[in-house]
Motif scaffolding. Structure first.
Motif, short mmCIF file in Angstrom:
data_model
loop_
_atom_site.label_atom_id
_atom_site.label_comp_id
_atom_site.label_asym_id
_atom_site.label_seq_id
_atom_site.Cartn_x
_atom_site.Cartn_y
_atom_site.Cartn_z
N ALA A 136 -33.98 -60.49 -21.20
CA ALA A 136 -33.87 -61.92 -21.04
C ALA A 136 -33.27 -63.12 -20.18
O ALA A 136 -32.15 -62.76 -20.56
N VAL A 137 -33.88 -63.88 -19.60
CA VAL A 137 -32.44 -64.57 -18.51
C VAL A 137 -34.21 -66.02 -18.95
O VAL A 137 -34.97 -65.97 -18.86
N ALA A 138 -33.61 -67.36 -18.57
CA ALA A 138 -34.15 -68.54 -19.43
C ALA A 138 -33.58 -69.48 -18.42
O ALA A 138 -32.26 -69.06 -18.16
N ASP A 139 -34.87 -70.18 -17.55
CA ASP A 139 -34.24 -71.29 -17.10
C ASP A 139 -34.71 -72.50 -17.16
O ASP A 139 -35.24 -72.49 -17.81
N MET A 140 -34.02 -73.68 -16.60
CA MET A 140 -34.57 -75.12 -17.48
C MET A 140 -34.89 -75.90 -15.68
O MET A 140 -34.10 -75.91 -15.43
N LEU A 179 -36.04 -87.12 -8.48
CA LEU A 179 -35.17 -86.06 -8.54
C LEU A 179 -35.76 -85.19 -9.90
O LEU A 179 -35.74 -85.19 -10.49
N GLN A 180 -34.60 -83.91 -8.74
CA GLN A 180 -35.18 -82.46 -10.28
C GLN A 180 -33.93 -81.89 -10.27
O GLN A 180 -33.76 -81.03 -9.21
N LEU A 181 -33.19 -81.18 -11.21
CA LEU A 181 -32.52 -80.43 -11.58
C LEU A 181 -32.73 -78.91 -12.00
O LEU A 181 -33.97 -79.14 -12.87
N ASN A 182 -32.81 -78.27 -11.56
CA ASN A 182 -32.70 -76.83 -12.02
C ASN A 182 -31.94 -76.45 -12.28
O ASN A 182 -30.73 -76.26 -11.83
N VAL A 183 -31.18 -75.65 -13.67
CA VAL A 183 -30.16 -74.71 -13.73
C VAL A 183 -30.64 -72.67 -14.06
O VAL A 183 -31.97 -72.60 -15.01
N ILE A 219 -29.40 -69.87 -17.88
CA ILE A 219 -28.99 -71.31 -17.85
C ILE A 219 -27.83 -70.39 -19.24
O ILE A 219 -26.66 -70.92 -19.44
N PHE A 220 -27.46 -69.16 -19.33
CA PHE A 220 -26.88 -68.23 -20.50
C PHE A 220 -25.74 -67.94 -20.13
O PHE A 220 -24.81 -66.41 -20.20
N ASP A 221 -26.35 -67.30 -18.52
CA ASP A 221 -24.96 -66.44 -17.81
C ASP A 221 -25.40 -65.45 -18.34
O ASP A 221 -24.18 -64.78 -18.61
N ARG A 222 -26.38 -64.46 -18.48
CA ARG A 222 -26.76 -63.20 -18.62
C ARG A 222 -26.11 -62.42 -17.65
O ARG A 222 -26.09 -62.91 -15.90
N THR A 223 -25.52 -61.43 -18.06
CA THR A 223 -24.82 -60.43 -17.13
C THR A 223 -25.70 -59.27 -17.32
O THR A 223 -25.51 -58.28 -18.12
N ASN A 241 -28.56 -62.49 -10.37
CA ASN A 241 -27.97 -63.96 -10.73
C ASN A 241 -27.21 -64.58 -11.54
O ASN A 241 -27.90 -64.45 -12.13
N PRO A 242 -26.09 -64.87 -11.42
CA PRO A 242 -25.42 -65.41 -12.03
C PRO A 242 -26.18 -66.99 -12.71
O PRO A 242 -27.08 -66.74 -11.96
N ARG A 243 -25.70 -67.19 -13.54
CA ARG A 243 -25.58 -68.79 -13.92
C ARG A 243 -25.60 -70.59 -12.58
O ARG A 243 -25.15 -69.65 -11.78
N SER A 244 -26.74 -70.19 -12.02
CA SER A 244 -26.68 -71.71 -11.13
C SER A 244 -27.01 -72.96 -11.24
O SER A 244 -28.60 -72.74 -12.31
N PHE A 245 -27.09 -73.78 -9.80
CA PHE A 245 -27.59 -74.97 -10.00
C PHE A 245 -28.48 -75.78 -9.11
O PHE A 245 -27.20 -75.33 -7.82
N ALA A 246 -29.25 -76.41 -9.12
CA ALA A 246 -30.06 -76.79 -7.59
C ALA A 246 -29.91 -78.17 -7.98
O ALA A 246 -30.98 -78.42 -8.72
N LEU A 247 -30.22 -79.29 -7.31
CA LEU A 247 -30.61 -81.48 -7.67
C LEU A 247 -31.34 -80.72 -6.10
O LEU A 247 -30.92 -80.51 -5.16
N THR A 248 -32.32 -81.27 -6.01
CA THR A 248 -33.78 -81.97 -5.13
C THR A 248 -33.92 -83.14 -5.77
O THR A 248 -34.15 -83.60 -6.29
N ALA A 249 -33.84 -83.79 -4.04
CA ALA A 249 -34.24 -84.58 -3.99
C ALA A 249 -35.68 -84.77 -2.36
O ALA A 249 -35.79 -84.28 -1.91
#
Length: 719
Positions: free
Chosen positions: A661-665, A677-681, A684-688, A707-715
């Motif tokens: 399972a892969v979880a995002d927030m 403003l929006q932050l997507n992670v 989140i548990f960096d599942r390999t 894909n490993p854990r990643s972040f994106a900030l959107t304005a």
């Protein structure tokens, strides 16, 4: 880093969660049942006893739609459609920061993103079969993960509608998998402009511009322009891609009853990851290399440019009938220069390859639709005709070398061949929705196709004349909110293998049988469904026991059969006024019933495709002092997948990726009426884990890390 392996007793999603959501939401909305119900407001769309969601999803803040015509050309609600359907709305795309069709497929119940040929050559699967049809505003377009693997940029679309199962009534030829229909944004009379900027992990930068307005004082002429550009590295060393889009559309009211639409889009995609998967060991095991490993060469490149001109005209008659004519013409220019690590000899080497693809696709669809009065009731009819032309030219280059040095410089590619084929498909279709009784509706449809494949460089021509596609669906309303349905439809796939008379085999036929129950709550703001299906793909080419009397090299018989069986469970829309949900669970078992190789019988048709998928997305908008805040997340789970890898000594090794399972927030904050403003992670548990696994230690069906854990900030600034 070693990939996580999970056994068969890993995470197993419970369907009880969906039932709890439904029960909770019904209780919340029914709390004041004895008083007039307060309207549910989803952004600009108000839902009350008299008003429902429309087809357009932009601005509604909803995870569902009011009607969709992808399945039958009839504008039906999800409850009225006797097949499993999903819509990915504009709000859901924005909440999950989706940018391409890959993102849509990863998050759509019942669909699987396959990267078995490496991350640069994706394919899409549903109900065990490859998806080979995409649609744009209802006009089909052929799709191949290898030849024309452009990923439509989501910045220009209002929503994506998905019909699972056979879709021959609307697409003609294809696999009994699904059709993905991209519905473009339309101009608005009210002026609106938005500027979006995003920054993410691995130097991922994206900018978008979207402006729409009336172009004259009366508002009868409207226009919209969308522009997007993205430049991104990835978690793999030295991998880079960039994506550019220009989209323009105008809409003119020629009269009160006639509307003309014309548009143009140009999309450019470039990446240095053509194949890019990781090899496995000679013993069939994962090598467990670091996720950042890039097996490619510095000189690799894949560049695609696609230009599309489209338009439609619609005239609405006083009696409720309308006439619509739509056309689309696109040209794709693609250059593929790449390699993958292979082991055709004893040592690891490279297979190198270059080609130049020039594809032209044209689609025309004209239909009339409207009500018909008969036996004291009103029924609906659609009658139309369509034409598709796929003109594909492939220029091949040498060397095509399977033993090129691992660290060799770019080969001196020289053009040495050409392939050119033209596929033409003409069809006529008729669909009717019969209102037999207040709770009982029957949908009957038929389509006749003339299919012509012209091989301009060889003698592989073949035709299919007057192929009949059938569609039948029965929908019975149990009560105000629930309906049961049963449906049958089919689709055909021409094949090139020839029989003992040196004639092409009859087309492969995919027959889709489906029964289910659907629920519609809060005036269509929430939709739920449960479907049970069986697909028989028959007439597949098989080798007979003897080739005696065969006038050519090899003769075949049309007697193979693959069967796919399973369930689809889905929930999408508003659980409460501020809580949106989209998700579902699917189980698919696709296996051989009869095949050229008797050893395949009763074995998995696609073992490296998971049988079970669970996908859940949700978002919640706070009220009161926290009304500017919203939060959300999603979980994607899949069961194990495997390949039985044949080794050099003739034995086999079962290579697996266990269930995971892969979880995002997501968290968003509306700073003021203009700025969001929006932050997507993600992960989140960096599942390999491996998103795709290899099938051979020799050639390029390869391991691909997720894909490993990643972040994106959107304005986003709107005015």
């Amino acid at each position: 880093m070693v990939a996580q392996q999970h056994g068969g007793k890993g995470f197993s999603p419970s369907l009880m969660a969906i039932a709890i959501c439904l029960a909770t939401s019904q209780a919340a909305f029914a709390a004041d049942a004895e008083t007039p119900a307060a309207p549910l407001e989803l952004g600009a769309t108000q839902i009350s006893g008299e008003q429902q969601l429309g087809e357009t999803t932009e601005g509604t803040q909803s995870y569902t739609t009011g009607a969709m015509a992808t399945a039958t050309k009839l504008p039906l609600t999800m409850r009225e459609t006797p097949q499993a359907v999903t819509v990915i709305t504009r709000q859901r795309m924005d909440d999950q920061a989706m940018t391409s069709v890959n993102d849509v497929v990863k998050n759509t119940p019942g669909l699987f993103l396959s990267q078995a040929d490496g991350p640069g050559r994706q394919s899409y699967k549903s109900r065990g079969f490859d998806i080979d049809n995409m649609m744009f505003d209802g006009i089909p377009s052929s799709y191949s993960g290898y030849a024309n693997s452009v990923q439509p940029n989501l910045a220009m679309f209002d929503r994506v509608e998905v019909i699972r199962g056979a879709t021959g009534l609307i697409t003609g030829a294809g696999n009994p998998s699904a059709a993905i229909n991209f519905v473009r944004k339309r101009p608005t009379a009210t002026p609106q402009v938005s500027l979006t900027g995003a920054v993410g992990s691995w130097d991922d930068y994206r900018g978008e511009f979207d402006a729409s307005s009336a172009l004259n004082d009366s508002g009868t002429l409207r226009g919209r322009v969308v522009g997007s550009y993205r430049d991104a590295d990835t978690f793999r060393d030295k991998e880079n891609s960039n994506h550019g889009l220009f989209y323009g559309i105008t809409e003119a009211d020629l009269s009160e009853d006639t509307t003309l639409t014309l548009g143009f889009s140009r999309q450019e995609d470039q990446t240095n990851m053509f194949w890019g998967g990781l090899p496995i060991g000679v013993d069939g095991h994962h090598l467990n290399l670091p996720r950042s490993t890039n097996p490619g060469s510095d000189w690799e490149n894949k560049k695609l440019t696609i230009n599309t001109v489209f338009g439609d005209i619609e005239h609405r008659f006083d009696n409720g009938w309308k006439l619509n004519a739509a056309a689309s013409s696109s040209q794709l220019d693609g250059v593929f220069t790449g390699s993958y690590q292979s082991r055709y000899e004893t040592e690891l080497a490279r297979t190198v390859y270059q080609s130049h693809q020039d594809d032209k696709q044209f689609g025309l669809d004209t239909f009339a639709s409207g009500p018909v009065e008969a036996f004291g009731r009103t029924h609906e009819v659609v009658v139309g005709t369509s034409k598709r032309i796929y003109d594909a030219t492939s220029k091949e280059y040498s060397p095509y070398d399977t033993n090129y040095p691992l660290n060799g410089a770019k080969p001196d590619f020289v053009r040495d061949g050409k392939g050119h084929s033209i596929t033409t498909q003409d069809g006529v279709y008729l669909t009717t929705r019969l209102n037999l009784a207040d709770p009982l509706k029957v949908i009957l449809g038929a389509r006749v196709d003339w299919y012509d494949y012209d091989d301009r460089q060889g003698d592989g021509d073949y035709k299919v004349t007057r192929n009949l596609t059938r569609y039948a669906g029965v929908i019975y309303d149990l009560d105000e909110h629930h309906s049961v349905y049963a449906s049958y439809t089919d689709i055909f796939t021409p094949q090139t293998n020839r029989d003992f008379s040196d004639k092409p085999l009859e087309p492969i036929v995919g027959e889709n049988y489906e029964v289910g129950i659907k629920g519609e709550y809060f005036n269509g703001a929430l939709n739920a469904s449960l479907a049970v299906f069986q697909i028989d793909q028959k007439n597949r080419a098989t080798l007979p026991d003897s080739q005696a009397g065969c006038p050519i090299t090899t003769c075949y018989e049309a007697s193979g059969l693959v069967r796919s069986q399973g369930i689809d469970l889905e929930l999408q829309g508003a659980v409460t006024e501020n809580w949106q949900v989209g998700g579902g669970f699917s189980y698919t078992r696709a296996h051989y019933i009869k095949d050229t190789n008797p050893a395949n019988e009763n074995q998995s048709f696609n073992s490296d495709t998971p049988e079970r998928l669970f996908k859940l997305t949700t978002s919640y908008r706070f009220q009161g002092p926290l009304e500017k805040l919203r939060i959300g997340g999603n979980v994607n789970w899949q069961s194990r997948m495997y390949n039985d890898v044949i080794l050099a000594n003739g034995s086999s090794y079962r290579l697996e990726q266990g269930s995971y399972a892969v979880a995002d927030m997501m968290a968003g904050y509306q700073v003021n009426k203009n700025l969001d403003l929006q932050l997507n992670v993600n992960n989140i548990f960096d599942r390999t884990y491996y998103s795709a696994i290899a099938s051979s230690p020799i050639w390029g069906s390869t391991d691909t890390y997720g894909n490993p854990r990643s972040f994106a900030l959107t304005a986003k600034y709107s005015f």
